[in-house]
Design an enzyme around this catalytic site. Structure first.
Site, PDB file in Angstrom:
ATOM      1  N   GLY A  26      48.719  43.377  -0.160  1.00  0.00           N
ATOM      2  CA  GLY A  26      49.217  42.436  -1.163  1.00  0.00           C
ATOM      3  C   GLY A  26      49.969  43.183  -2.248  1.00  0.00           C
ATOM      4  N   HIS A  38      43.864  39.098 -17.897  1.00  0.00           N
ATOM      5  CA  HIS A  38      44.389  37.790 -17.491  1.00  0.00           C
ATOM      6  C   HIS A  38      43.357  36.995 -16.687  1.00  0.00           C
ATOM      7  CE1 HIS A  38      45.076  39.799 -13.684  1.00  0.00           C
ATOM      8  NE2 HIS A  38      45.367  38.635 -13.148  1.00  0.00           N
ATOM      9  N   GLU A  74      40.433  32.353  -4.572  1.00  0.00           N
ATOM     10  CA  GLU A  74      41.576  32.751  -3.752  1.00  0.00           C
ATOM     11  C   GLU A  74      41.187  33.509  -2.503  1.00  0.00           C
ATOM     12  OE1 GLU A  74      44.848  34.566  -5.674  1.00  0.00           O
ATOM     13  OE2 GLU A  74      44.445  33.491  -7.513  1.00  0.00           O
ATOM     14  N   ASP A  90      49.134  42.922 -17.910  1.00  0.00           N
ATOM     15  CA  ASP A  90      47.690  43.049 -18.135  1.00  0.00           C
ATOM     16  C   ASP A  90      47.417  44.553 -18.048  1.00  0.00           C
ATOM     17  OD1 ASP A  90      44.946  43.330 -17.922  1.00  0.00           O
ATOM     18  OD2 ASP A  90      44.690  41.531 -16.693  1.00  0.00           O
ATOM     19  N   GLU A 129      44.791  44.980  -5.188  1.00  0.00           N
ATOM     20  CA  GLU A 129      44.330  44.257  -6.367  1.00  0.00           C
ATOM     21  C   GLU A 129      44.164  42.828  -5.880  1.00  0.00           C
ATOM     22  OE1 GLU A 129      43.614  42.012  -8.550  1.00  0.00           O
ATOM     23  OE2 GLU A 129      45.458  42.011  -9.726  1.00  0.00           O
ATOM     24  N   ARG A 164      44.168  45.997 -16.486  1.00  0.00           N
ATOM     25  CA  ARG A 164      44.271  46.007 -15.032  1.00  0.00           C
ATOM     26  C   ARG A 164      45.183  47.130 -14.541  1.00  0.00           C
ATOM     27  NH1 ARG A 164      47.589  43.586 -10.430  1.00  0.00           N
ATOM     28  NH2 ARG A 164      49.295  44.477 -11.627  1.00  0.00           N
ATOM     29  N   HIS A 199      53.772  37.913 -11.529  1.00  0.00           N
ATOM     30  CA  HIS A 199      53.754  39.382 -11.451  1.00  0.00           C
ATOM     31  C   HIS A 199      53.937  39.990 -12.839  1.00  0.00           C
ATOM     32  CE1 HIS A 199      53.528  39.381  -7.117  1.00  0.00           C
ATOM     33  NE2 HIS A 199      54.321  38.327  -7.176  1.00  0.00           N
ATOM     34  N   GLU A 206      53.303  42.540   1.861  1.00  0.00           N
ATOM     35  CA  GLU A 206      53.368  41.418   0.919  1.00  0.00           C
ATOM     36  C   GLU A 206      53.929  40.205   1.657  1.00  0.00           C
ATOM     37  OE1 GLU A 206      52.376  40.687  -2.230  1.00  0.00           O
ATOM     38  OE2 GLU A 206      53.270  38.734  -1.833  1.00  0.00           O
TER      39      GLU A 206
HETATM   40  N1  SAH Z   1      49.540  44.680  -5.888  1.00  0.00           N
HETATM   41  C1  SAH Z   1      50.310  43.874  -6.824  1.00  0.00           C
HETATM   42  C2  SAH Z   1      50.116  42.398  -6.616  1.00  0.00           C
HETATM   43  C3  SAH Z   1      48.688  41.924  -6.706  1.00  0.00           C
HETATM   44  S1  SAH Z   1      48.538  40.156  -6.555  1.00  0.00           S
HETATM   45  C4  SAH Z   1      49.944  44.298  -8.232  1.00  0.00           C
HETATM   46  O1  SAH Z   1      48.923  44.946  -8.396  1.00  0.00           O
HETATM   47  O2  SAH Z   1      50.658  43.948  -9.163  1.00  0.00           O
HETATM   48  C5  SAH Z   1      48.124  39.958  -4.868  1.00  0.00           C
HETATM   49  C6  SAH Z   1      49.313  39.882  -3.959  1.00  0.00           C
HETATM   50  O3  SAH Z   1      48.806  39.800  -2.641  1.00  0.00           O
HETATM   51  C7  SAH Z   1      50.206  38.667  -4.147  1.00  0.00           C
HETATM   52  O4  SAH Z   1      51.535  39.103  -4.337  1.00  0.00           O
HETATM   53  C8  SAH Z   1      50.052  37.863  -2.871  1.00  0.00           C
HETATM   54  O5  SAH Z   1      51.253  37.227  -2.448  1.00  0.00           O
HETATM   55  C9  SAH Z   1      49.636  38.939  -1.879  1.00  0.00           C
HETATM   56  N2  SAH Z   1      48.813  38.477  -0.763  1.00  0.00           N
HETATM   57  C10 SAH Z   1      47.724  37.667  -0.816  1.00  0.00           C
HETATM   58  N3  SAH Z   1      47.208  37.475   0.394  1.00  0.00           N
HETATM   59  C11 SAH Z   1      47.997  38.163   1.280  1.00  0.00           C
HETATM   60  C12 SAH Z   1      47.983  38.346   2.691  1.00  0.00           C
HETATM   61  N4  SAH Z   1      47.053  37.759   3.446  1.00  0.00           N
HETATM   62  N5  SAH Z   1      48.944  39.109   3.248  1.00  0.00           N
HETATM   63  C13 SAH Z   1      49.904  39.696   2.476  1.00  0.00           C
HETATM   64  N6  SAH Z   1      49.966  39.557   1.134  1.00  0.00           N
HETATM   65  C14 SAH Z   1      49.024  38.807   0.529  1.00  0.00           C
END
Ligand code: SAH
Length: 391
Positions: free
Chosen positions: A116, A331, A191, A89, A182, A92, A83, A138
């Site tokens: 997420g 990144h 992913e 970044d 994101e 982003r 994170h 999350e």
């Molecule tokens: N929104 C944050 C994190 C982005 S990274 C930011 O912009 O900084 C993506 C996040 O989505 C990760 O923390 C990951 O754990 C979460 N994630 C991925 N797939 C998911 C799902 N199916 N349900 C809930 N969270 C999810």
């Protein structure tokens, strides 16, 4: 997200790692974590293990247990390191911030779903921009931190953090006006979190609701990369006098996530695929796209390079960012696909072919790539099909 190797978002990164910049003579960057192909990364890997061992629950079995790759994927987001990398970044995070703060008309009194949420940063931006309520979903342990962060910043009445998978949680409302996420991985699709966004869109987004970002495009170009290909691929031919070329075959299969210097670019950049997140279906993330890359100078081509951009077209002024080699580095870096052949290409000649992309059937978070290319030039004639797998 974009985890990104080197950034995978920390942990589950594809082979990535190193930084290239071959051809430019510049010093390599610090190797990325999990850069298993880079012996110089060993110290860092050890360091990471030592660090995390403080936090390990002794009751939890370690490597070799029955964890699946999905478990490792979500675990990687439980650590703050990934994170930190995403938040720092600035291409982003500042783009998302600008999209939200400069378009408060989109958010005022609207219900937002943050798919997420990680640390909750996007939810906090939305709350500050006047959203009526934000649901921050999350699934990793970072959800606990997000709850604390929301409280510490006085937004508990506006943001509800839900810990769990988007596909499994019960949302307290039947629909939302905006989905923000994101979700982008290396090579855009590594992913496969896009499916989660599409799932949320189909389940909760109101008619005429908006998805942020809404457009993502994948591009391809070709580079000269003799020095780095030598270092990463040919290296295995002779390791302290021993033939380890069986590993070379594996190294060729894995796209390399790394930064490419724009001076290495030999051809034009070709748009492969544009996806409209507000309309596409899950199957649209599997595709075959033709390309034609025309050389802008006489040079050698060692690799093709893929990168993506995203746009937020519902803003007052269209906003977005690119992860291409001519833009400020992110990144996500770029994704390098090494070619079996070294192509001797003359200015004006075209390298033509197609790129097929689909999630791996067994591990849908991995991406299978098939590259077909041919060059019928004055000094080089070649046609070949190569397979790659991002994992
Ligand atoms: N929104 C944050 C994190 C982005 S990274 C930011 O912009 O900084 C993506 C996040 O989505 C990760 O923390 C990951 O754990 C979460 N994630 C991925 N797939 C998911 C799902 N199916 N349900 C809930 N969270 C999810």
């Amino acid at each position: 997200m974009g985890r990104r190797k080197g950034g995978n978002k920390g942990g589950v990164t594809p082979s990535s790692g190193q930084s290239s910049s071959s051809g430019t003579g510049s010093a390599p960057e610090v190797p990325a974590k999990m850069s298993v192909a880079d012996p110089e990364g060993v110290d860092e890997i050890l360091e990471e293990r030592t660090e995390s061992s403080n936090l390990d629950d002794p009751a939890e079995p370690l490597i070799g247990s029955d964890k699946t790759s999905a478990d490792y994927y979500f675990d990687s987001y439980s650590h703050f390191g990934i994170h930190e990398e995403m938040l720092k970044d600035t291409v982003r995070t500042k783009t998302y911030q600008n999209v939200i703060y400069q378009n408060t008309f989109l958010f005022k009194d609207k219900v937002v779903l943050d798919v997420g949420a990680g640390t909750g940063i996007l939810s906090l931006f939305c709350a500050k921009a006047g959203a009526k309520h934000v649901y921050a979903v999350e699934c990793s342990l970072m959800a606990d931190m997000a709850k604390e962060i929301v409280e510490a910043n006085g937004y508990s009445n506006v943001i509800t953090v839900l810990k769990g998978k988007v596909e499994e949680i019960v949302l307290p409302v039947s629909d939302v006006d905006i989905i923000i996420s994101e979700w982008m991985g290396y090579f855009l699709l590594f992913e496969n979190m896009l499916n989660t966004v599409l799932y949320a869109r189909d389940k909760w987004l109101v008619k005429d609701g908006i998805v942020l970002p809404d457009i993502a495009s994948l591009y391809l170009t070709a580079i000269e990369d003799a020095d780095y290909k030598e270092d990463k691929i040919e290296f295995w031919n002779n390791v302290y006098g021993f033939n380890m070329s069986c590993i070379k075959k594996q190294a060729m299969l894995e796209p390399l996530v790394d930064t490419v210097d724009q001076n290495q670019i030999v051809t034009n950049c070709q748009l492969l695929k544009t996806m409209d997140i507000s309309k596409m279906s899950i199957g649209d993330a599997s595709f075959t796209a033709p390309f034609k890359l025309v050389a802008e100078r006489n040079d050698y081509i060692h690799a093709l390079v893929a990168y993506f951009d995203v746009s937020f077209t519902k803003c007052h002024k269209r906003t977005g960012f690119s992860t291409g080699p001519r833009s400020k580095a992110t990144h996500w870096k770029q994704t390098v696909l090494y070619l079996e052949d070294v192509l001797t290409i003359c200015q004006g000649e075209a390298l033509v072919g197609s790129l097929s992309v689909e999630p791996n059937k067994k591990n849908p978070r991995d991406v299978d790539i098939v590259l077909k290319y041919s060059l019928n030039g004055q000094r080089c004639q070649v046609a070949r099909t190569q397979q790659y797998r991002m994992r």
